[in-house]
Design a protein around this motif. Structure first.
Motif, PDB file in Angstrom:
ATOM      1  N   THR A  25       3.640   2.219   7.771  1.00 37.92           N
ATOM      2  CA  THR A  25       2.444   2.513   6.981  1.00 37.92           C
ATOM      3  C   THR A  25       1.868   3.880   7.280  1.00 37.92           C
ATOM      4  O   THR A  25       0.906   4.289   6.642  1.00 37.92           O
ATOM      5  CB  THR A  25       1.365   1.436   7.205  1.00 37.92           C
ATOM      6  OG1 THR A  25       1.057   1.375   8.598  1.00 37.92           O
ATOM      7  CG2 THR A  25       1.827   0.081   6.714  1.00 37.92           C
ATOM      8  N   SER A  26       2.439   4.608   8.222  1.00 36.79           N
ATOM      9  CA  SER A  26       1.940   5.956   8.487  1.00 36.79           C
ATOM     10  C   SER A  26       2.408   6.936   7.417  1.00 36.79           C
ATOM     11  O   SER A  26       1.874   8.026   7.299  1.00 36.79           O
ATOM     12  CB  SER A  26       2.380   6.431   9.872  1.00 36.79           C
ATOM     13  OG  SER A  26       3.780   6.562   9.913  1.00 36.79           O
ATOM     14  N   ARG A  73       2.209   4.165  -8.265  1.00 35.03           N
ATOM     15  CA  ARG A  73       1.704   2.869  -7.814  1.00 35.03           C
ATOM     16  C   ARG A  73       1.134   3.038  -6.420  1.00 35.03           C
ATOM     17  O   ARG A  73       1.711   3.720  -5.580  1.00 35.03           O
ATOM     18  CB  ARG A  73       2.812   1.832  -7.778  1.00 35.03           C
ATOM     19  CG  ARG A  73       2.292   0.476  -7.360  1.00 35.03           C
ATOM     20  CD  ARG A  73       3.278  -0.629  -7.609  1.00 35.03           C
ATOM     21  NE  ARG A  73       2.709  -1.819  -7.004  1.00 35.03           N
ATOM     22  CZ  ARG A  73       3.385  -2.698  -6.312  1.00 35.03           C
ATOM     23  NH1 ARG A  73       4.673  -2.570  -6.154  1.00 35.03           N
ATOM     24  NH2 ARG A  73       2.796  -3.732  -5.775  1.00 35.03           N
ATOM     25  N   PHE A  74      -0.022   2.421  -6.192  1.00 34.52           N
ATOM     26  CA  PHE A  74      -0.627   2.391  -4.867  1.00 34.52           C
ATOM     27  C   PHE A  74      -0.286   1.056  -4.217  1.00 34.52           C
ATOM     28  O   PHE A  74      -0.385   0.006  -4.848  1.00 34.52           O
ATOM     29  CB  PHE A  74      -2.152   2.526  -4.958  1.00 34.52           C
ATOM     30  CG  PHE A  74      -2.629   3.912  -5.268  1.00 34.52           C
ATOM     31  CD1 PHE A  74      -2.930   4.802  -4.246  1.00 34.52           C
ATOM     32  CD2 PHE A  74      -2.787   4.337  -6.572  1.00 34.52           C
ATOM     33  CE1 PHE A  74      -3.380   6.079  -4.518  1.00 34.52           C
ATOM     34  CE2 PHE A  74      -3.240   5.618  -6.864  1.00 34.52           C
ATOM     35  CZ  PHE A  74      -3.535   6.485  -5.835  1.00 34.52           C
ATOM     36  N   TYR A  75       0.110   1.099  -2.968  1.00 29.63           N
ATOM     37  CA  TYR A  75       0.364  -0.096  -2.159  1.00 29.63           C
ATOM     38  C   TYR A  75      -0.708  -0.138  -1.078  1.00 29.63           C
ATOM     39  O   TYR A  75      -0.937   0.851  -0.382  1.00 29.63           O
ATOM     40  CB  TYR A  75       1.747  -0.037  -1.500  1.00 29.63           C
ATOM     41  CG  TYR A  75       2.891  -0.094  -2.471  1.00 29.63           C
ATOM     42  CD1 TYR A  75       3.502  -1.302  -2.786  1.00 29.63           C
ATOM     43  CD2 TYR A  75       3.364   1.067  -3.077  1.00 29.63           C
ATOM     44  CE1 TYR A  75       4.572  -1.353  -3.675  1.00 29.63           C
ATOM     45  CE2 TYR A  75       4.424   1.026  -3.967  1.00 29.63           C
ATOM     46  CZ  TYR A  75       5.019  -0.180  -4.263  1.00 29.63           C
ATOM     47  OH  TYR A  75       6.072  -0.228  -5.138  1.00 29.63           O
ATOM     48  N   TRP A  76      -1.352  -1.271  -0.913  1.00 26.66           N
ATOM     49  CA  TRP A  76      -2.438  -1.437   0.062  1.00 26.66           C
ATOM     50  C   TRP A  76      -1.967  -2.270   1.244  1.00 26.66           C
ATOM     51  O   TRP A  76      -1.266  -3.268   1.071  1.00 26.66           O
ATOM     52  CB  TRP A  76      -3.623  -2.140  -0.597  1.00 26.66           C
ATOM     53  CG  TRP A  76      -4.300  -1.286  -1.624  1.00 26.66           C
ATOM     54  CD1 TRP A  76      -4.027  -1.231  -2.962  1.00 26.66           C
ATOM     55  CD2 TRP A  76      -5.365  -0.374  -1.393  1.00 26.66           C
ATOM     56  NE1 TRP A  76      -4.861  -0.338  -3.566  1.00 26.66           N
ATOM     57  CE2 TRP A  76      -5.693   0.203  -2.634  1.00 26.66           C
ATOM     58  CE3 TRP A  76      -6.075   0.012  -0.257  1.00 26.66           C
ATOM     59  CZ2 TRP A  76      -6.700   1.142  -2.774  1.00 26.66           C
ATOM     60  CZ3 TRP A  76      -7.084   0.947  -0.398  1.00 26.66           C
ATOM     61  CH2 TRP A  76      -7.384   1.499  -1.633  1.00 26.66           C
ATOM     62  N   LYS A 114      -5.093   0.951   5.042  1.00 23.77           N
ATOM     63  CA  LYS A 114      -4.053   1.939   4.796  1.00 23.77           C
ATOM     64  C   LYS A 114      -3.570   1.818   3.358  1.00 23.77           C
ATOM     65  O   LYS A 114      -3.628   0.739   2.769  1.00 23.77           O
ATOM     66  CB  LYS A 114      -2.875   1.735   5.756  1.00 23.77           C
ATOM     67  CG  LYS A 114      -3.268   1.908   7.201  1.00 23.77           C
ATOM     68  CD  LYS A 114      -2.143   1.596   8.126  1.00 23.77           C
ATOM     69  CE  LYS A 114      -2.665   1.688   9.569  1.00 23.77           C
ATOM     70  NZ  LYS A 114      -1.689   1.295  10.523  1.00 23.77           N
ATOM     71  N   VAL A 115      -3.113   2.914   2.841  1.00 25.84           N
ATOM     72  CA  VAL A 115      -2.617   2.922   1.475  1.00 25.84           C
ATOM     73  C   VAL A 115      -1.395   3.830   1.392  1.00 25.84           C
ATOM     74  O   VAL A 115      -1.254   4.769   2.192  1.00 25.84           O
ATOM     75  CB  VAL A 115      -3.714   3.381   0.479  1.00 25.84           C
ATOM     76  CG1 VAL A 115      -4.052   4.850   0.666  1.00 25.84           C
ATOM     77  CG2 VAL A 115      -3.339   3.071  -0.958  1.00 25.84           C
ATOM     78  N   ARG A 116      -0.503   3.517   0.476  1.00 30.03           N
ATOM     79  CA  ARG A 116       0.661   4.354   0.215  1.00 30.03           C
ATOM     80  C   ARG A 116       0.720   4.614  -1.288  1.00 30.03           C
ATOM     81  O   ARG A 116       0.572   3.699  -2.093  1.00 30.03           O
ATOM     82  CB  ARG A 116       1.938   3.660   0.652  1.00 30.03           C
ATOM     83  CG  ARG A 116       3.191   4.429   0.234  1.00 30.03           C
ATOM     84  CD  ARG A 116       4.456   3.753   0.660  1.00 30.03           C
ATOM     85  NE  ARG A 116       4.564   3.902   2.102  1.00 30.03           N
ATOM     86  CZ  ARG A 116       5.146   3.020   2.892  1.00 30.03           C
ATOM     87  NH1 ARG A 116       5.685   1.936   2.380  1.00 30.03           N
ATOM     88  NH2 ARG A 116       5.214   3.219   4.173  1.00 30.03           N
TER      89      ARG A 116
END
Length: 121
Positions: A25-26, A73-76, A114-116
């Motif tokens: 997730t970093s 797309r955002f992943y949480w 965190k988000v990607r």
């Protein structure tokens, strides 16, 4: 000899197991090379809390002479690296030539830390 090789292989696989999450997730920005080749650049998404919602945003910059349509797309994730539900579907944004556009996502789960952002054409 065959049994010895199998035993070594199993021990090697056992040594690879870990309590850490499988997702790194970093890495908060994943951009396919085709996006960069199309002239789109961006920074890592920023994360903010507002009105009992977590909000992630990022600005996409188009360096080219023509508009570029980007899918994103955002992943949480929570603090442990577990993906949070509900998953948002992919979105589409056209970035005009030599212009910037903000893309954003919100989630009502305040455990999100965190988000990607994933970008592709």
């Amino acid at each position: 000899m065959r049994q010895w090789c199998c035993a070594v292989l199993l021990l090697g696989l056992a040594g690879c197991s870990s309590d850490k999450p499988m997702i790194n997730t970093s890495q908060s920005l994943v951009m396919e090379s085709s996006v960069l080749s199309a002239g789109i650049i961006t920074d890592e998404p920023t994360l903010a809390s507002r009105d009992a919602q977590m909000r992630a945003s990022s600005v996409l910059y188009n360096q080219r002479e023509t508009p570029v349509t980007v899918h994103y797309r955002f992943y949480w994730y929570d603090e442990k690296g577990l993906e949070l539900e509900p998953e948002e579907p992919a979105q589409t944004q056209t970035v005009p030539a030599h212009t910037s556009v903000e893309v954003a996502s919100q989630i009502g789960n305040l455990t999100a830390s965190k988000v990607r952002l994933y970008l592709y054409l």
